[in-house]
Write an enzyme that holds these catalytic residues in place. Structure first.
Site, mmCIF file in Angstrom:
data_model
loop_
_atom_site.group_PDB
_atom_site.id
_atom_site.type_symbol
_atom_site.label_atom_id
_atom_site.label_comp_id
_atom_site.label_asym_id
_atom_site.label_seq_id
_atom_site.Cartn_x
_atom_site.Cartn_y
_atom_site.Cartn_z
ATOM 1 N N THR A 29 38.592 38.882 46.745
ATOM 2 C CA THR A 29 37.485 39.732 47.188
ATOM 3 C C THR A 29 37.954 41.068 47.761
ATOM 4 O O THR A 29 39.129 41.241 48.105
ATOM 5 C CB THR A 29 36.649 39.005 48.259
ATOM 6 O OG1 THR A 29 37.454 38.791 49.419
ATOM 7 C CG2 THR A 29 36.125 37.678 47.749
ATOM 8 N N ASP A 30 37.001 41.974 47.874
ATOM 9 C CA ASP A 30 37.270 43.239 48.547
ATOM 10 C C ASP A 30 36.894 43.076 50.025
ATOM 11 O O ASP A 30 36.610 41.968 50.482
ATOM 12 C CB ASP A 30 36.516 44.390 47.869
ATOM 13 C CG ASP A 30 35.001 44.187 47.857
ATOM 14 O OD1 ASP A 30 34.477 43.373 48.662
ATOM 15 O OD2 ASP A 30 34.336 44.851 47.045
ATOM 16 N N LEU A 31 36.870 44.167 50.745
ATOM 17 C CA LEU A 31 36.588 44.097 52.182
ATOM 18 C C LEU A 31 35.217 43.524 52.510
ATOM 19 O O LEU A 31 35.007 43.001 53.597
ATOM 20 C CB LEU A 31 36.713 45.489 52.809
ATOM 21 C CG LEU A 31 38.133 46.052 52.885
ATOM 22 C CD1 LEU A 31 38.106 47.493 53.392
ATOM 23 C CD2 LEU A 31 39.001 45.181 53.776
#
Length: 159
Positions: A29-31
């Site tokens: 995932t990203d942030l």
């Protein structure tokens, strides 16, 4: 008494479709906790590789024998909804067309345990060509096209 870890559980064929399960981890995932766009391609690649292995198509042996290797020559992907951290996903792959040196595989990434109403997150279509060690298209090794055709026709045991 423990005799070792349980056996690895690969994907499965159900009719003409190959189902490959996975879970979204933090590293995917990203942030914001949403799966990074390139990871959907990784999930699809894992599912295609698993499908080929289950069909008895030994990519590694073909490479080591100097016959060649698969390369993606065309790819279309449509992102519909985001996958998120801890989601249980299923990649569903179906063979759409078989040619002498290539195969077209459609794939969907689904979320949800309820098989009646899974949520489609991503859809894609991949054309993979078999290439010689010099990078030129060449016919698939003997029997591979027949295995792909068997899968496309819904034979549950394509080997």
């Amino acid at each position: 008494m423990v005799s070792g870890p349980p056996p690895f559980v690969p994907g499965v064929f159900v009719g003409a479709a190959h189902f490959y399960r996975l879970r979204v981890y933090f590293e995917d995932t990203d942030l914001s906790g949403i799966v990074y766009h390139a990871n959907y391609l990784r999930y699809m690649e894992r599912a295609r590789s698993d499908m080929l292995r289950l069909a008895g198509i030994d990519q590694r042996a073909a490479m080591e024998a100097g016959e060649g290797a698969w390369a993606v020559t065309d790819l279309a992907i449509k992102y519909l909804r985001p996958a998120k951290l801890d989601d249980d996903l299923t990649v569903v792959s179906t063979v759409e067309a078989v040619r002498g040196a290539s195969v077209i595989i459609a794939q969907r990434i689904l979320r949800g345990q309820d098989e009646l109403t899974p949520e489609v997150l991503t859809g894609g279509r991949v054309t993979a060509a078999f290439l010689s060690p010099e990078g030129r298209p060449r016919r698939q090794p003997a029997g591979w096209a027949e295995r792909f055709t068997a899968i496309m026709n819904g034979e549950t045991n394509p080997c």
